[in-house]
Design a protein around this motif. Structure first.
Motif, PDB file in Angstrom:
ATOM      1  N   SER A   8       0.842  -1.192   0.000  1.00 40.63           N
ATOM      2  CA  SER A   8       0.000   0.000   0.000  1.00 40.63           C
ATOM      3  C   SER A   8       0.875   1.240   0.000  1.00 40.63           C
ATOM      4  CB  SER A   8      -0.926   0.012   1.219  1.00 40.63           C
ATOM      5  OG  SER A   8      -0.189   0.344   2.397  1.00 40.63           O
ATOM      6  N   THR A   9       0.238   2.395  -0.176  1.00 39.96           N
ATOM      7  CA  THR A   9       0.971   3.667  -0.198  1.00 39.96           C
ATOM      8  C   THR A   9       1.523   4.027   1.172  1.00 39.96           C
ATOM      9  OG1 THR A   9      -1.090   4.889   0.180  1.00 39.96           O
ATOM     10  CG2 THR A   9      -0.426   4.538  -2.109  1.00 39.96           C
ATOM     11  N   GLN A  10       1.040   3.377   2.213  1.00 41.38           N
ATOM     12  CA  GLN A  10       1.538   3.660   3.560  1.00 41.38           C
ATOM     13  C   GLN A  10       3.003   3.282   3.711  1.00 41.38           C
ATOM     14  OE1 GLN A  10      -0.435   5.294   5.986  1.00 41.38           O
ATOM     15  NE2 GLN A  10      -1.494   5.565   4.038  1.00 41.38           N
TER      16      GLN A  10
ATOM     17  N   ASN B  49       2.230   8.843   6.939  1.00 40.93           N
ATOM     18  CA  ASN B  49       1.430   9.877   7.604  1.00 40.93           C
ATOM     19  C   ASN B  49       0.492  10.606   6.657  1.00 40.93           C
ATOM     20  OD1 ASN B  49       2.770   9.392  10.098  1.00 40.93           O
ATOM     21  ND2 ASN B  49       4.481  10.674   9.417  1.00 40.93           N
ATOM     22  N   TYR B  50       0.342  10.086   5.442  1.00 44.46           N
ATOM     23  CA  TYR B  50      -0.510  10.757   4.456  1.00 44.46           C
ATOM     24  C   TYR B  50      -1.582   9.787   3.965  1.00 44.46           C
ATOM     25  CZ  TYR B  50      -2.016  13.385   0.371  1.00 44.46           C
ATOM     26  OH  TYR B  50      -2.775  14.064  -0.546  1.00 44.46           O
ATOM     27  N   HIS B  51      -2.823  10.265   3.927  1.00 49.01           N
ATOM     28  CA  HIS B  51      -3.938   9.435   3.477  1.00 49.01           C
ATOM     29  C   HIS B  51      -4.725  10.190   2.408  1.00 49.01           C
ATOM     30  CE1 HIS B  51      -3.328   6.697   6.912  1.00 49.01           C
ATOM     31  NE2 HIS B  51      -3.080   7.814   7.601  1.00 49.01           N
ATOM     32  N   SER B  52      -5.032   9.504   1.320  1.00 51.91           N
ATOM     33  CA  SER B  52      -5.818  10.113   0.248  1.00 51.91           C
ATOM     34  C   SER B  52      -6.520   9.010  -0.529  1.00 51.91           C
ATOM     35  CB  SER B  52      -4.920  10.924  -0.699  1.00 51.91           C
ATOM     36  OG  SER B  52      -5.650  11.357  -1.828  1.00 51.91           O
ATOM     37  N   ASN B  53      -7.785   9.251  -0.875  1.00 53.70           N
ATOM     38  CA  ASN B  53      -8.527   8.258  -1.649  1.00 53.70           C
ATOM     39  C   ASN B  53      -8.266   8.366  -3.137  1.00 53.70           C
ATOM     40  OD1 ASN B  53      -9.826  10.651  -2.113  1.00 53.70           O
ATOM     41  ND2 ASN B  53     -11.878   9.932  -1.559  1.00 53.70           N
TER      42      ASN B  53
END
Length: 292
Positions: free
Chosen positions: A241-243, A248-252
């Motif tokens: 995943s992008t994590q 510390n960044y979340h975006s759909n």
């Protein structure tokens, strides 16, 4: 009033045009990816619902291959049915009564056992996986530019490619001129950040720092694709995943796809997620600006 109506009509019914920014550090395969996009067969229309994040630990293969693997696994489960223990014996083996250990549980256990033998270890791409010399989703009559003909970008490369019903202008910007990237941000309707998956800790840290700077300056509503590029013929870790990149960044509208531009594996799936999402957000921005 007429110009407003005309603009809305073009945005909703005309062929959309998108500016796609392709960036990344030096020697991560950006130009190779651009050349692969030129010869890849894409769907002429966007999917009704854009594909969600690819969470496969290995690069996504063609659909026919996936269905064949599922059928093969089902056959292996059927063949192994004769080896199942009797209910009375099953209780002694697994410590459960025969009623709770139903047929579905037995099937899932057998399927997991088969997959563990046929797939690479979780999070790691095996060397034999990287030795794939096939060509994926190659457009008829086209051929990929040989690797020795692809030169490092000095400035920018521009390609005009039709992807999922949109005319995409893909700007490949040299990693040597990171100071110039910001000039392209305001006009970018989609961003591809090319990340070279490597066993080198120094390269990982360098790319992470650059990605963090880019992500801070790109608006949150601009679709953002992290392309995990497999280029080395050694085992490398495949993030899920992008994590892994930005904890510390979340975006759909930010997703991760992994693959190889050399063979084209995973390229079509990645772009057919990015472009439809970019079209939707471009329409929303056009409507919002028309109302202002």
């Amino acid at each position: 009033m007429f110009s407003l109506a005309s603009g809305l009509y073009k945005n909703y019914f005309g062929t959309p045009q998108l500016n796609v920014l392709l960036i990344g550090c030096e020697s991560v395969g950006k130009t190779t990816l651009l050349e692969r996009l030129k010869v890849t067969e894409f769907s002429p229309r966007p999917h009704p619902k854009p594909k969600s994040v690819t969470r496969n630990l290995s690069c996504p293969g063609p659909g026919r291959y996936s269905r064949a693997k599922e059928n093969q696994e089902e056959e292996m489960i059927k063949e192994s049915s004769s080896e199942r223990v009797q209910p009375s014996q099953r209780w002694m083996v697994v410590g459960l009564d025969s009623e709770s250990h139903n047929e579905e549980t037995m099937k899932n256990e057998k399927l997991q056992e088969i997959r563990s033998k046929s797939h690479p270890e979780e999070g790691v791409v095996a060397p034999e996986f990287l030795a794939d010399n096939g060509e994926y989703n190659l457009r008829k009559g086209q051929s990929m530019l040989p690797a020795d003909k692809i030169r490092p970008t000095m400035g920018q490369n521009l390609a005009k490619i039709d992807i999922s019903g949109a005319k995409c202008h893909v700007f490949d910007i040299s990693g040597k001129f990171q100071d110039l990237w910001e000039r392209y941000y305001p006009d970018a309707e989609a961003v591809i950040f090319c990340w070279r998956l490597s066993s080198s800790d120094d390269m990982h840290e360098q790319q992470r720092q650059v990605l963090e700077k880019v992500r801070e300056k790109i608006p949150d509503d601009v679709p953002f694709l992290i392309w995990g590029h497999i280029m080395e013929d050694v085992s490398v870790e495949i993030p899920s995943s992008t994590q892994y990149f930005l904890p510390n960044y979340h975006s759909n509208v930010m997703q991760l796809y992994c693959g190889s531009a050399k063979s084209g594996r995973g390229v079509r799936e990645a772009m057919e997620w990015l472009i439809p999402v970019a079209q939707q957000h471009a329409k929303l921005r056009a409507v919002a600006s028309a109302k202002e």
